[in-house]
Design an enzyme around this catalytic site. Sequence first.
Site, short mmCIF file in Angstrom:
data_model
loop_
_atom_site.label_atom_id
_atom_site.label_comp_id
_atom_site.label_asym_id
_atom_site.label_seq_id
_atom_site.Cartn_x
_atom_site.Cartn_y
_atom_site.Cartn_z
CD GLU A 89 4.26 -13.16 -101.57
OE1 GLU A 89 5.36 -12.75 -101.26
OE2 GLU A 89 3.99 -14.38 -101.65
CG HIS A 132 3.64 -18.38 -100.15
ND1 HIS A 132 4.07 -18.83 -101.37
CD2 HIS A 132 4.37 -17.25 -99.89
CE1 HIS A 132 5.02 -18.02 -101.83
NE2 HIS A 132 5.21 -17.05 -100.94
P1 13P Z 1 10.73 -13.28 -103.74
O1 13P Z 1 11.02 -12.10 -102.87
O2 13P Z 1 11.90 -14.21 -103.88
O3 13P Z 1 10.12 -12.90 -105.02
O4 13P Z 1 9.63 -14.15 -102.96
C1 13P Z 1 8.45 -13.54 -102.64
C2 13P Z 1 7.66 -14.46 -101.80
O5 13P Z 1 7.12 -15.43 -102.26
C3 13P Z 1 7.61 -14.14 -100.36
O6 13P Z 1 6.61 -14.86 -99.74
#
Ligand code: 13P
Length: 235
Positions: free
Chosen positions: A159, A89
Amino acid sequence: MKKIIIANWKCNPSTIQEAKKLYKGIKKAAIKTKKTEVLIAAPFIWLPLLKNVKKCAQNCFWEEKGPYTGEIGPKMLKDVGIDYVIIGHSERRDKFNETDEMINKKIKAALNAGLTVILCIGENKGENAQEVIRRQLKEDLKDIENCKLKIENLIIAYEPVWAISTNGGEICSPEHAKDILGFIKQKFVGKIIYGGSVNNEIINNYLNVGYEGVLVGGASLIADEFVNLINNVEN
Ligand code: 13P
């Protein structure tokens, strides 16, 4: 194929009462799904509270056991019924200095322990997305073909770091998300999901362009919002 919704609680909530309350609020919707697979990535210490749902860790170490104070090995997770782990992450990369080499070691150890890995990749603001993703996929997945691996044991979560709600939460356009999906697909055959400020209003932007699920941070901490999100995908 079933869509995946992963709730990433991150380091929340801060008390056991709140964790129980949040779980109580989502449990029914999370368990009775037909078209959706719901996973809850709670802090290690709250995972045992989650009954009858798929449990996901947010991190694990690359060694099984030994003198590594504060770490949790992948085999330990598997042994207590946790079948999934998020690795790489952006918050771990940025705030805990995890390198692609460390992430690669963690992925290999997790796969060998029989866990399904959700590998997070994505660019920071101003970075060239394809360059970053090319490097992350190459280095993070180096030599994984030598692991006990089935293709369903690896999920890629795209992401964009700038789209995460706590980083400003700029909404990633469906066009950008689609471009990157196509780019990842050239290198990876398997499930690809999207994360970054996903809520009930914009989830379909990403599912409609071909993502097979979502990784949800902030919206997964509000029981009603998360239940709506599950129902939205189910119906
Ligand atoms: P948000 O949905 O708060 O933007 O977070 C995304 C995230 O980092 C999920 O792993």
